[in-house]
Design an enzyme around this catalytic site. Structure first.
Site, short mmCIF file in Angstrom:
data_model
loop_
_atom_site.label_atom_id
_atom_site.label_comp_id
_atom_site.label_asym_id
_atom_site.label_seq_id
_atom_site.Cartn_x
_atom_site.Cartn_y
_atom_site.Cartn_z
N ASP A 42 0.82 -1.22 0.00
CA ASP A 42 0.00 0.00 0.00
C ASP A 42 0.85 1.27 0.00
OD1 ASP A 42 -2.19 1.70 0.20
OD2 ASP A 42 -2.06 1.74 2.37
N HIS A 93 -2.04 -0.68 -4.65
CA HIS A 93 -2.05 0.77 -4.87
C HIS A 93 -1.55 1.00 -6.28
CE1 HIS A 93 -1.22 5.09 -3.96
NE2 HIS A 93 -0.19 4.89 -4.78
N HIS A 140 -8.46 2.32 -3.26
CA HIS A 140 -8.78 3.75 -3.42
C HIS A 140 -8.75 4.25 -4.89
CE1 HIS A 140 -4.64 3.47 -1.40
NE2 HIS A 140 -4.34 3.60 -2.68
N ASP A 165 -9.37 4.93 4.07
CA ASP A 165 -7.99 5.34 3.78
C ASP A 165 -7.55 6.40 4.80
OD1 ASP A 165 -5.62 5.00 2.40
OD2 ASP A 165 -6.03 6.61 0.99
N HIS A 189 -2.65 13.59 9.97
CA HIS A 189 -1.29 14.11 10.15
C HIS A 189 -1.31 15.28 11.11
CE1 HIS A 189 0.59 11.68 7.00
NE2 HIS A 189 -0.48 11.91 6.26
#
Length: 247
Positions: A22, A49, A102, A175, A179
């Site tokens: 990923d 991904h 995603h 997902d 942060h």
């Protein structure tokens, strides 16, 4: 990463339900082929991904009119589409399963839809931010709207919703990638990719899909709970006697 294979049987014996690199696309097609082959033999899901690193012009946002307006080279949707098609073809040649993570582009949705129609064992997921938002939000939200894969055009977001409605999309995943303010308080080239997803996923799905009558609540339960468990082959995702109440 993405250059050597693990011992999948040993990992399965240890309790894993799937494999992934990923966030780091396996760029070597031979390695990806062997990974899909080994995962098929071990009966575990390969989750990928998709982004061709050679077509990423900079680590910023979707390559389109917004990136041009901001003087950025960006990450074009073709970089996603090429790897989606590659991994579909590899899985098709092996009669193996592959799960596309995603999905963010209209063309990738179309590729997955056509592959399913011809019987390829491909599944995919989308995120709430990719069907609720588009790259235009970068103009007002700045780096808070920077993620990987990037928010793409409004047309791409609408195509994702169409894919949800017609059954092309198998699951909705968060997902979730929060942060710190320091990580985000940089320019678009250097700021961290990611957005809070866990706390907002259900609300966004209800607002953009159920309340707009794109899908009903039962379909949403399938996408967010039942189908993910089925894809991973775990006894969760549904409220039944004897099952874990993990939905």
């Amino acid at each position: 990463m993405g250059e050597t294979l693990c011992d999948y049987n040993s990992l399965k014996d240890a309790g894993i339900v799937g494999i992934t690199d990923d966030g780091m696309t396996v760029m070597n097609a031979k390695v990806m082929y062997e990974a899909l082959k080994s995962a098929k033999e071990s009966n575990i899901l390969t989750s990928v991904h998709c982004e061709d690193a050679n077509l990423v012009y900079d680590n910023s946002i979707h390559r389109g009119h917004v990136s041009s307006q901001l003087g950025l080279l960006g990450r074009p949707s073709i970089s996603e589409d090429i790897i989606v098609e590659r991994d579909i073809l590899l899985a098709e040649s092996l009669k193996a399963r592959v799960h596309i993570q995603h999905v963010a582009s209209k063309s990738s949705i179309d590729l997955i839809r056509r592959a399913k129609m011809r019987g390829v064992a491909v599944s995919c997921e989308v995120t709430p931010h990719h069907f609720a938002l588009c790259d235009e939000y970068v103009l007002t939200k700045g780096t808070n709207a920077k993620m990987s894969p990037p928010l793409r055009s409004r047309e791409d977001a609408e195509a994702i919703i169409e894919g949800i409605m017609d059954g092309t999309v198998d699951a909705i995943a968060t997902d979730h990638a929060p942060h710190t303010e320091a990580d985000k308080n940089k320019d678009l080239l250097d700021a961290a990719n990611g957005i809070v997803g866990l706390e907002t996923a259900l609300g966004l799905a209800l607002t953009y899909l159920v309340h707009t009558r794109k899908i009903d609540i039962n379909k949403l339960v399938e996408l967010m709970s039942l189908n993910p468990a089925k894809l991973l082959g775990i006894e969760k995702g549904t409220l039944k006697i004897g099952r874990e109440a993990d939905i």
